[in-house]
Design a protein around this motif. Sequence first.
Motif, mmCIF file in Angstrom:
data_model
loop_
_atom_site.group_PDB
_atom_site.id
_atom_site.type_symbol
_atom_site.label_atom_id
_atom_site.label_comp_id
_atom_site.label_asym_id
_atom_site.label_seq_id
_atom_site.Cartn_x
_atom_site.Cartn_y
_atom_site.Cartn_z
ATOM 1 N N LEU A 56 25.768 26.712 68.438
ATOM 2 C CA LEU A 56 25.370 27.318 69.677
ATOM 3 C C LEU A 56 26.480 27.883 70.379
ATOM 4 O O LEU A 56 26.223 28.158 71.731
ATOM 5 N N ASN A 57 27.650 27.890 69.891
ATOM 6 C CA ASN A 57 28.830 28.361 70.798
ATOM 7 C C ASN A 57 28.719 29.926 70.587
ATOM 8 O O ASN A 57 29.133 30.528 69.597
ATOM 9 N N PRO A 58 28.544 30.653 71.514
ATOM 10 C CA PRO A 58 28.376 32.334 71.333
ATOM 11 C C PRO A 58 29.862 32.614 71.209
ATOM 12 O O PRO A 58 29.967 33.784 70.582
ATOM 13 N N LYS A 59 30.914 32.166 71.645
ATOM 14 C CA LYS A 59 32.186 32.602 71.568
ATOM 15 C C LYS A 59 32.625 32.599 69.776
ATOM 16 O O LYS A 59 33.454 33.513 69.476
ATOM 17 N N VAL A 60 32.097 31.650 69.124
ATOM 18 C CA VAL A 60 32.333 31.676 67.786
ATOM 19 C C VAL A 60 31.489 32.860 67.116
ATOM 20 O O VAL A 60 32.131 33.490 65.941
ATOM 21 N N VAL A 61 30.591 33.146 67.670
ATOM 22 C CA VAL A 61 29.741 34.383 67.161
ATOM 23 C C VAL A 61 30.771 35.615 67.213
ATOM 24 O O VAL A 61 30.681 36.376 66.318
ATOM 25 N N LEU A 62 31.068 35.823 68.358
ATOM 26 C CA LEU A 62 31.765 36.860 68.718
ATOM 27 C C LEU A 62 33.363 36.900 67.985
ATOM 28 O O LEU A 62 34.077 37.861 67.324
ATOM 29 N N PHE A 63 33.665 35.777 67.752
ATOM 30 C CA PHE A 63 35.068 35.361 66.741
ATOM 31 C C PHE A 63 34.711 35.902 65.317
ATOM 32 O O PHE A 63 35.636 36.831 65.066
ATOM 33 N N PHE A 64 33.878 35.463 64.922
ATOM 34 C CA PHE A 64 33.701 35.906 63.388
ATOM 35 C C PHE A 64 33.374 37.622 63.059
ATOM 36 O O PHE A 64 33.839 38.081 62.317
ATOM 37 N N LEU A 65 32.608 37.882 64.238
ATOM 38 C CA LEU A 65 31.978 39.422 64.277
ATOM 39 C C LEU A 65 33.312 40.219 64.446
ATOM 40 O O LEU A 65 33.378 41.442 63.825
ATOM 41 N N ALA A 66 34.259 39.686 65.308
ATOM 42 C CA ALA A 66 35.415 40.741 65.310
ATOM 43 C C ALA A 66 36.556 40.181 64.228
ATOM 44 O O ALA A 66 37.299 41.105 64.043
ATOM 45 N N PHE A 67 36.796 39.080 64.004
ATOM 46 C CA PHE A 67 37.823 38.533 63.090
ATOM 47 C C PHE A 67 37.652 39.254 61.608
ATOM 48 O O PHE A 67 38.800 39.848 61.111
ATOM 49 N N LEU A 68 36.615 39.004 60.946
ATOM 50 C CA LEU A 68 36.310 38.927 59.563
ATOM 51 C C LEU A 68 36.406 40.476 59.085
ATOM 52 O O LEU A 68 37.174 40.828 58.056
ATOM 53 N N PRO A 69 35.738 41.626 59.766
ATOM 54 C CA PRO A 69 35.976 42.874 59.551
ATOM 55 C C PRO A 69 37.331 43.467 59.396
ATOM 56 O O PRO A 69 37.383 44.312 58.652
ATOM 57 N N GLN A 70 38.178 42.654 60.235
ATOM 58 C CA GLN A 70 39.503 43.178 60.350
ATOM 59 C C GLN A 70 40.173 43.145 58.875
ATOM 60 O O GLN A 70 41.212 43.824 58.626
ATOM 61 N N PHE A 71 39.787 42.421 58.186
ATOM 62 C CA PHE A 71 40.296 42.113 56.809
ATOM 63 C C PHE A 71 39.655 42.563 55.757
ATOM 64 O O PHE A 71 39.655 42.219 54.288
#
Length: 207
Positions: free
Chosen positions: A122-137
């Motif tokens: 339920l932490n929306p910041k984790v959603v944003l983190f993975f949305l931004a972090f994983l595609p970079q690699f």
Amino acid sequence: MNSLAAFALATLVLVAVPGPNLIYIITRSVQDGRRAGVVSALGVETGTLLHILVAVCGLATVITDHPLAFAVLRYTGAGYLACLGVRALLRRPPSSAVEADDAEDRPDRRRLYRDAVLVNVLNPKVVLFFLAFLPQFVPTGLTSAQTRTRMLVIGAVFLAIALAFDLCYALVGAALAGWLRGTPRRDRGLSYVTGGIHLGLAALVLS
């Protein structure tokens, strides 16, 4: 392989930096014992696995692109953390060392696990983190299937590293418990600190 090594290094740095997961797991371990800390670590990383699957399936984009859905997730997460904080503040400390040992030997592991999963999911910041972090690699030019496979692989690497760190946090919290617990006065003070931390995390989610 170079990209995967870079991802693993970046993950090590990110996971080692103190954050909400570390605070939550150590707090649980200090207050409820080593077993509770380990169960909480497993719950938090179950939430991480769900976030990875959501990102791989593209559902994270759906959530972030719809302000109402994102707001519901945000306020639900903050509200749940606030409830945990209030519950900790109202917690009755054990009246004796024997009662404290009995309470620690019989933790409600299902509730601990559920709480940890929900705190992460339920932490929306984790959603944003993975949305931004994983595609970079993920290299460009891959097919949809190849992209999803690549994200699953690097997500598994992230999960393994994060789980290892979280289990260490649980053990550290259990080691600190002997210094912070032991008398009704200390236990009451620890409940206040724990409640304050959860309320602080709720405010962080809303910030």
